[in-house]
Design a protein around this motif. Structure first.
Motif, PDB file in Angstrom:
ATOM      1  N   ARG A 182      13.889 -45.555   0.197  1.00  0.00           N
ATOM      2  CA  ARG A 182      15.233 -44.096   0.134  1.00  0.00           C
ATOM      3  C   ARG A 182      16.046 -44.829  -1.117  1.00  0.00           C
ATOM      4  O   ARG A 182      16.447 -43.577  -2.037  1.00  0.00           O
ATOM      5  CB  ARG A 182      15.654 -44.490   1.142  1.00  0.00           C
ATOM      6  CG  ARG A 182      16.604 -43.383   1.369  1.00  0.00           C
ATOM      7  CD  ARG A 182      17.266 -42.350   2.564  1.00  0.00           C
ATOM      8  NE  ARG A 182      18.418 -42.039   2.500  1.00  0.00           N
ATOM      9  CZ  ARG A 182      18.004 -40.446   2.047  1.00  0.00           C
ATOM     10  NH1 ARG A 182      16.828 -40.520   2.059  1.00  0.00           N
ATOM     11  NH2 ARG A 182      19.152 -39.938   2.179  1.00  0.00           N
ATOM     12  N   THR A 183      15.899 -45.493  -2.077  1.00  0.00           N
ATOM     13  CA  THR A 183      16.880 -45.726  -3.118  1.00  0.00           C
ATOM     14  C   THR A 183      17.157 -45.568  -4.046  1.00  0.00           C
ATOM     15  O   THR A 183      17.107 -44.758  -5.431  1.00  0.00           O
ATOM     16  CB  THR A 183      17.708 -47.194  -2.727  1.00  0.00           C
ATOM     17  OG1 THR A 183      18.658 -47.463  -1.666  1.00  0.00           O
ATOM     18  CG2 THR A 183      19.066 -46.741  -4.077  1.00  0.00           C
ATOM     19  N   ILE A 184      15.452 -46.388  -4.536  1.00  0.00           N
ATOM     20  CA  ILE A 184      14.300 -45.627  -5.520  1.00  0.00           C
ATOM     21  C   ILE A 184      14.024 -43.916  -5.839  1.00  0.00           C
ATOM     22  O   ILE A 184      14.567 -43.883  -6.402  1.00  0.00           O
ATOM     23  CB  ILE A 184      13.147 -46.291  -5.530  1.00  0.00           C
ATOM     24  CG1 ILE A 184      13.209 -47.857  -5.626  1.00  0.00           C
ATOM     25  CG2 ILE A 184      12.182 -45.374  -7.103  1.00  0.00           C
ATOM     26  CD1 ILE A 184      12.196 -48.685  -5.415  1.00  0.00           C
ATOM     27  N   ASP A 185      14.170 -43.005  -4.433  1.00  0.00           N
ATOM     28  CA  ASP A 185      13.285 -41.809  -4.301  1.00  0.00           C
ATOM     29  C   ASP A 185      14.748 -40.883  -4.400  1.00  0.00           C
ATOM     30  O   ASP A 185      15.929 -40.632  -5.659  1.00  0.00           O
ATOM     31  CB  ASP A 185      13.244 -41.205  -3.127  1.00  0.00           C
ATOM     32  CG  ASP A 185      11.128 -42.278  -2.912  1.00  0.00           C
ATOM     33  OD1 ASP A 185      11.324 -42.872  -3.414  1.00  0.00           O
ATOM     34  OD2 ASP A 185      11.928 -42.102  -1.473  1.00  0.00           O
ATOM     35  N   LEU A 186      16.248 -41.705  -3.848  1.00  0.00           N
ATOM     36  CA  LEU A 186      17.364 -40.592  -4.422  1.00  0.00           C
ATOM     37  C   LEU A 186      17.579 -40.740  -5.620  1.00  0.00           C
ATOM     38  O   LEU A 186      18.130 -40.214  -6.631  1.00  0.00           O
ATOM     39  CB  LEU A 186      18.543 -41.472  -3.632  1.00  0.00           C
ATOM     40  CG  LEU A 186      18.294 -40.830  -2.334  1.00  0.00           C
ATOM     41  CD1 LEU A 186      19.587 -41.479  -1.257  1.00  0.00           C
ATOM     42  CD2 LEU A 186      18.487 -39.507  -2.209  1.00  0.00           C
ATOM     43  N   THR A 187      17.930 -42.007  -6.488  1.00  0.00           N
ATOM     44  CA  THR A 187      18.138 -42.054  -8.155  1.00  0.00           C
ATOM     45  C   THR A 187      16.942 -41.653  -9.087  1.00  0.00           C
ATOM     46  O   THR A 187      17.908 -41.300  -9.758  1.00  0.00           O
ATOM     47  CB  THR A 187      17.817 -43.641  -8.326  1.00  0.00           C
ATOM     48  OG1 THR A 187      18.275 -44.644  -7.217  1.00  0.00           O
ATOM     49  CG2 THR A 187      17.978 -44.227  -9.494  1.00  0.00           C
ATOM     50  N   GLN A 188      15.794 -41.249  -8.161  1.00  0.00           N
ATOM     51  CA  GLN A 188      15.074 -40.447  -9.005  1.00  0.00           C
ATOM     52  C   GLN A 188      15.654 -39.554  -8.603  1.00  0.00           C
ATOM     53  O   GLN A 188      15.260 -37.850  -9.798  1.00  0.00           O
ATOM     54  CB  GLN A 188      13.706 -40.094  -8.827  1.00  0.00           C
ATOM     55  CG  GLN A 188      12.942 -41.882  -9.070  1.00  0.00           C
ATOM     56  CD  GLN A 188      10.803 -41.840  -9.044  1.00  0.00           C
ATOM     57  OE1 GLN A 188      10.795 -41.597  -7.943  1.00  0.00           O
ATOM     58  NE2 GLN A 188      10.468 -41.467 -10.001  1.00  0.00           N
ATOM     59  N   LEU A 189      15.869 -38.781  -7.567  1.00  0.00           N
ATOM     60  CA  LEU A 189      16.649 -37.223  -8.012  1.00  0.00           C
ATOM     61  C   LEU A 189      17.911 -36.607  -8.874  1.00  0.00           C
ATOM     62  O   LEU A 189      18.045 -36.356  -9.682  1.00  0.00           O
ATOM     63  CB  LEU A 189      17.152 -37.075  -6.239  1.00  0.00           C
ATOM     64  CG  LEU A 189      17.038 -35.388  -6.157  1.00  0.00           C
ATOM     65  CD1 LEU A 189      16.612 -33.966  -6.398  1.00  0.00           C
ATOM     66  CD2 LEU A 189      17.631 -36.451  -4.323  1.00  0.00           C
ATOM     67  N   VAL A 190      18.544 -38.138  -8.407  1.00  0.00           N
ATOM     68  CA  VAL A 190      19.797 -38.494  -9.379  1.00  0.00           C
ATOM     69  C   VAL A 190      19.448 -38.113 -10.926  1.00  0.00           C
ATOM     70  O   VAL A 190      20.136 -37.206 -11.354  1.00  0.00           O
ATOM     71  CB  VAL A 190      21.303 -38.902  -8.750  1.00  0.00           C
ATOM     72  CG1 VAL A 190      21.340 -39.333  -9.711  1.00  0.00           C
ATOM     73  CG2 VAL A 190      21.384 -39.212  -7.135  1.00  0.00           C
ATOM     74  N   VAL A 191      18.326 -39.216 -10.935  1.00  0.00           N
ATOM     75  CA  VAL A 191      18.372 -38.906 -12.510  1.00  0.00           C
ATOM     76  C   VAL A 191      18.007 -37.692 -12.902  1.00  0.00           C
ATOM     77  O   VAL A 191      17.937 -37.152 -14.173  1.00  0.00           O
ATOM     78  CB  VAL A 191      17.265 -39.551 -12.941  1.00  0.00           C
ATOM     79  CG1 VAL A 191      16.479 -39.729 -14.504  1.00  0.00           C
ATOM     80  CG2 VAL A 191      17.454 -41.272 -12.295  1.00  0.00           C
ATOM     81  N   SER A 192      17.083 -37.124 -11.980  1.00  0.00           N
ATOM     82  CA  SER A 192      15.942 -35.854 -12.393  1.00  0.00           C
ATOM     83  C   SER A 192      17.317 -34.880 -12.352  1.00  0.00           C
ATOM     84  O   SER A 192      16.780 -33.685 -14.307  1.00  0.00           O
ATOM     85  CB  SER A 192      15.032 -34.820 -11.167  1.00  0.00           C
ATOM     86  OG  SER A 192      13.984 -35.874 -11.493  1.00  0.00           O
ATOM     87  N   GLU A 193      18.760 -34.577 -12.132  1.00  0.00           N
ATOM     88  CA  GLU A 193      19.529 -33.605 -11.935  1.00  0.00           C
ATOM     89  C   GLU A 193      20.013 -33.804 -13.557  1.00  0.00           C
ATOM     90  O   GLU A 193      20.511 -33.156 -13.945  1.00  0.00           O
ATOM     91  CB  GLU A 193      19.792 -33.805 -10.620  1.00  0.00           C
ATOM     92  CG  GLU A 193      19.620 -33.353  -9.573  1.00  0.00           C
ATOM     93  CD  GLU A 193      18.704 -32.367  -9.197  1.00  0.00           C
ATOM     94  OE1 GLU A 193      19.023 -30.940 -10.378  1.00  0.00           O
ATOM     95  OE2 GLU A 193      17.768 -31.398  -8.569  1.00  0.00           O
ATOM     96  N   LEU A 194      20.863 -35.040 -13.189  1.00  0.00           N
ATOM     97  CA  LEU A 194      22.193 -35.086 -14.435  1.00  0.00           C
ATOM     98  C   LEU A 194      20.741 -35.057 -15.988  1.00  0.00           C
ATOM     99  O   LEU A 194      21.640 -33.833 -16.601  1.00  0.00           O
ATOM    100  CB  LEU A 194      22.488 -36.225 -14.145  1.00  0.00           C
ATOM    101  CG  LEU A 194      22.825 -36.710 -13.078  1.00  0.00           C
ATOM    102  CD1 LEU A 194      23.301 -38.268 -13.129  1.00  0.00           C
ATOM    103  CD2 LEU A 194      24.071 -35.358 -12.922  1.00  0.00           C
ATOM    104  N   VAL A 195      19.436 -35.512 -16.055  1.00  0.00           N
ATOM    105  CA  VAL A 195      19.059 -35.266 -17.480  1.00  0.00           C
ATOM    106  C   VAL A 195      18.912 -33.783 -17.949  1.00  0.00           C
ATOM    107  O   VAL A 195      18.926 -33.282 -19.025  1.00  0.00           O
ATOM    108  CB  VAL A 195      17.357 -35.945 -17.095  1.00  0.00           C
ATOM    109  CG1 VAL A 195      17.039 -35.909 -18.110  1.00  0.00           C
ATOM    110  CG2 VAL A 195      18.565 -37.720 -16.915  1.00  0.00           C
TER     111      VAL A 195
END
Length: 154
Positions: free
Chosen positions: A56-69
């Motif tokens: 779940r942390t890996i998934d949330l990290t990818q989501l956050v990276v997607s939005e910020l980048v």
């Protein structure tokens, strides 16, 4: 700067954290690289350093990276830099870009299509923003939770 400037994963000497950095020109191709870097970094780091990272942390990290980048590439001219940092308690996602204006989340509006990225990030991470001598840095901190049965395979 481009994707070739990626630093190797390294131990941070002052905190014991592990981090990696990716820098690029800010074109549209950076998003897929950034998401892949996030997943690979967290999966490889937990294997090499025995830090359990829940799926779940890996998934949330990818989501956050997607939005910020995505925001950095869409609204800021020039280079973008992504730093991922893993500590014993959290994953930090820091994105630097050249645009000087700090973003703000818009008021909730179920009729609005799009422009919910910052709202999403604030819902899943502790967010800090600061102006830099050139541009700004947005940092999202995603806490690690102990769900051993849901950690990614090392």
């Amino acid at each position: 700067m481009d994707a070739e400037d990626q630093d190797e994963c390294r131990d941070s000497q002052d905190t014991g954290a592990i981090e990696t950095v990716l820098a690029w020109d800010g074109d549209g191709s950076c998003l897929a690289q950034a998401r892949r870097l996030a997943a690979d970094f967290l999966t490889q780091t937990q294997g090499g350093h025995a830090l359990p990272v829940p799926v779940r942390t890996i998934d949330l990290t990818q989501l956050v990276v997607s939005e910020l980048v995505t925001n950095a590439c869409k609204y800021a001219p020039g280079p973008v830099r992504l730093r991922l940092r893993l500590t014993e308690t959290a994953v930090e996602v820091a994105v630097w870009d050249t645009h000087p204006t700090l973003p703000s989340a818009r008021a909730a509006d179920p009729q609005r299509v799009g422009q919910h990225g910052l709202e999403i990030v604030k819902a899943v991470a502790h967010l800090t923003m600061r102006s830099e001598p050139v541009g700004k840095r947005i940092t999202a901190r995603i806490g690690l939770r102990s769900f051993p049965e849901h950690t990614a395979p090392a």
